[in-house]
Write a protein that holds these residues in place. Structure first.
Motif, short mmCIF file in Angstrom:
data_model
loop_
_atom_site.label_atom_id
_atom_site.label_comp_id
_atom_site.label_asym_id
_atom_site.label_seq_id
_atom_site.Cartn_x
_atom_site.Cartn_y
_atom_site.Cartn_z
N LYS A 70 -13.70 4.05 1.70
CA LYS A 70 -12.45 3.04 2.15
C LYS A 70 -12.05 3.52 3.60
O LYS A 70 -11.48 3.03 4.55
CB LYS A 70 -11.48 3.44 1.08
N HIS B 89 -7.28 -2.68 -3.42
CA HIS B 89 -8.49 -1.42 -3.29
C HIS B 89 -7.95 -0.46 -4.12
O HIS B 89 -8.55 0.76 -4.33
CB HIS B 89 -8.20 -0.72 -2.10
N ALA C 134 -14.13 2.14 6.09
CA ALA C 134 -14.11 0.67 6.47
C ALA C 134 -12.48 0.56 7.27
O ALA C 134 -12.48 -0.45 8.05
CB ALA C 134 -13.70 0.12 4.90
N TYR D 51 -12.04 -3.67 2.70
CA TYR D 51 -13.26 -2.93 1.94
C TYR D 51 -14.34 -3.63 1.50
O TYR D 51 -15.52 -3.21 1.77
CB TYR D 51 -12.29 -2.31 0.91
N LEU E 262 -5.81 2.42 4.15
CA LEU E 262 -7.29 2.94 3.55
C LEU E 262 -7.53 4.28 4.22
O LEU E 262 -8.07 4.94 3.77
CB LEU E 262 -8.16 1.97 4.30
#
Ligand SMILES: Nc1ncnc2c1ncn2[C@@H]1O[C@H](COP(=O)(O)OP(=O)(O)OP(=O)(O)O)[C@@H](O)[C@H]1O
Ligand SMILES: [Mg+2]
Length: 453
Positions: free
Chosen positions: A429, A340, A432, A439, A376
């Protein structure tokens, strides 16, 4: 005695007559003898590659045998050391043995005693080397191929995998969901001589019952409605390599005798075909069911069970190797950060403690997903204990109950995406993470509902 070459030996003795005498005995016993009259003369010779042993007098031209022993132990701990002492000075011998000499000899000595002391010292040396080798071999390892963990159960597993991988044995991998059964199967393949060939993984639970036979064994053109072209089955695809039958416990009973036949004979016949093809395939299987119990219950054929279960590997559930959790957290955090594009962050102690203590019914897979979600949600800062969802209680109602009249799935998905974006103030992010989605999967869904921009 024996005249075969036995390596080099360093004789340190200040009296030239004695030195010649002892050197002759040792030459006759098969050693190449190097010599010195003191510590200073001995040190440069410690680097001789095939040197195995130092025999030293106590009294030397400079210093004494104990000082030399200290130097030898510091520079070449692998060398054997025998100290010669004058009759009546046994305390030197005792000190020498305490300081790491393998043996001592009281002067004057017979040739026979000299050779016995040397033999004993060399045996000690071999034993030391063997122990070091064993410790290395049994030493803790943190990973094998992609498997991570240093718990004793994992060490045992690594050794079993290394032993089984090069064989052709059919291996049944058993363990709860998410414990790493597929990773073990891949490791067995990667460490085998089939590593360069195909690894074909088949999820037996995911194939509609009517298609299982064609999937496994292939089909000729027109064998069934929709079979417009001939196609190879998984056995043919895996030729030369490894076929991994995942969730083997779900294989329909009707198909089990056919699979057994292929395993026994190494030949397949496509559905609608008329000739058999020989296949060279190593089979690995996995299940999270207790297959022995399935056999008892009549849901799994006993003959197939024995054919698959030539050797079985049992994976420990994560709750039985909690000591590995910090290592796994680090591994999954690094992976998520890479995927990510997030910075590497440390997990605060309180959060790590909570992760170590959790129930982990979903095992390593659940841990991996949880770590990704925490990262995240943390959005460049430290992951927070507060973001750790409450562990689901076994008797808790599901968070959403399907009403009897049903729902509009697409509308609900779009609504949840919007709510997540709103709660996360537009940070994708984080949104998610709120939905527990990777993601990429989240972005795909946004796109699907036209919420992407
Ligand atoms: N020892 C391990 N080290 C690192 N990652 C692991 C380990 N065990 C499992 N994983 C990871 O956890 C996830 C689940 O592993 P895997 O698919 O091998 O489990 P499984 O036992 O086959 O599960 P299931 O029964 O649900 O199919 C994967 O992402 C895998 O990479
Ligand atoms: Mg699996």
């Amino acid at each position: 005695m024996t005249l075969e070459r036995r390596g080099s030996l360093l004789l340190v003795e200040d009296d030239p007559a004695q030195r010649t005498l002892v050197a002759d005995m040792l030459e006759a016993a098969g050693f190449s003898v190097l010599s010195a009259d003191g510590v200073r003369g001995a040190l440069p010779q410690l680097g001789v590659p095939d040197l195995v042993l130092v025999v030293s007098d106590f009294r030397l031209a400079d210093g004494d045998g104990l000082a030399l022993l200290g130097e030898v132990r510091a520079r070449r701990p692998d060398l054997s050391f025998v100290l010669m002492t004058a009759y009546g000075s046994i305390q030197h011998a005792v000190e020498a043995v305490r300081a790491g000499a393998d043996d001592y000899l009281a002067k004057p000595f017979e040739r026979q005693s000299l050779l016995l002391a040397i033999d004993k010292a060399l045996r000690n040396r071999a034993l030391r080397a063997e122990n070091r080798r064993l410790v290395d071999a049994l030493g803790e390892r943190e990973e094998l191929v992609d498997l991570i963990g240093r718990a004793p159960a994992m060490q045992r597993l690594y050794r079993q995998i290394e032993r089984l991988a090069p064989t052709e044995a059919t291996v049944l991998v058993q363990g709860e969901s998410g414990t790493g059964k597929e990773l073990v199967a891949r490791a067995l393949h990667r460490l085998s001589r089939r590593a360069e060939r195909a690894f074909v993984a088949v999820n037996c639970a995911a194939i509609p019952e009517g298609l299982v036979e064609a999937e496994f064994f292939g089909a000729e053109r027109g064998a069934y409605t929709g079979a417009q072209a001939a196609r190879a089955g998984h056995f043919e695809q895996a030729h030369g390599g490894t076929l991994f039958l995942d969730e083997i416990g779900e294989l329909p009973l009707a198909l089990q005798p056919k699979l057994l036949r292929v395993l026994q004979e190494g030949r397949v016949m496509r559905v609608g075909g008329s000739k058999e093809t020989t296949v060279d395939v190593r089979v690995l299987a996995a299940t999270n069911r207790d297959l022995a119990r399935e056999v008892e219950a009549g849901r799994f054929r006993e003959d197939l069970y024995w054919r698959l279960n030539v050797v079985s590997l049992q994976l420990p559930p994560l709750r039985e190797r909690r000591e590995d959790i910090p290592l796994l957290v680090e591994h999954f955090a690094a992976r998520a950060a890479r995927q990510h594009g997030l910075p590497q962050v440390a997990f605060p102690k309180s959060l790590m403690r909570a992760l170590i203590d959790r129930a982990w019914t979903g095992n390593v897979r659940e841990l991996g997903n949880t770590v990704e979600r925490l990262l995240l949600l943390s959005d460049d800062g430290e992951p927070q204990l507060a973001d750790l969802p409450d562990a689901p209680r076994r008797d808790a109602a599901p968070p959403f109950e399907l009403p009897p009249e049903g729902i509009d799935w697409e509308a609900m998905e779009a609504s949840l995406l919007r709510q997540a974006l709103a709660q996360a103030q537009g940070q994708k992010k984080r949104a998610a993470g709120l939905l527990g989605l990777p993601y990429k999967a989240f972005l795909y869904r946004l796109e699907k509902h036209g919420l992407g921009s």
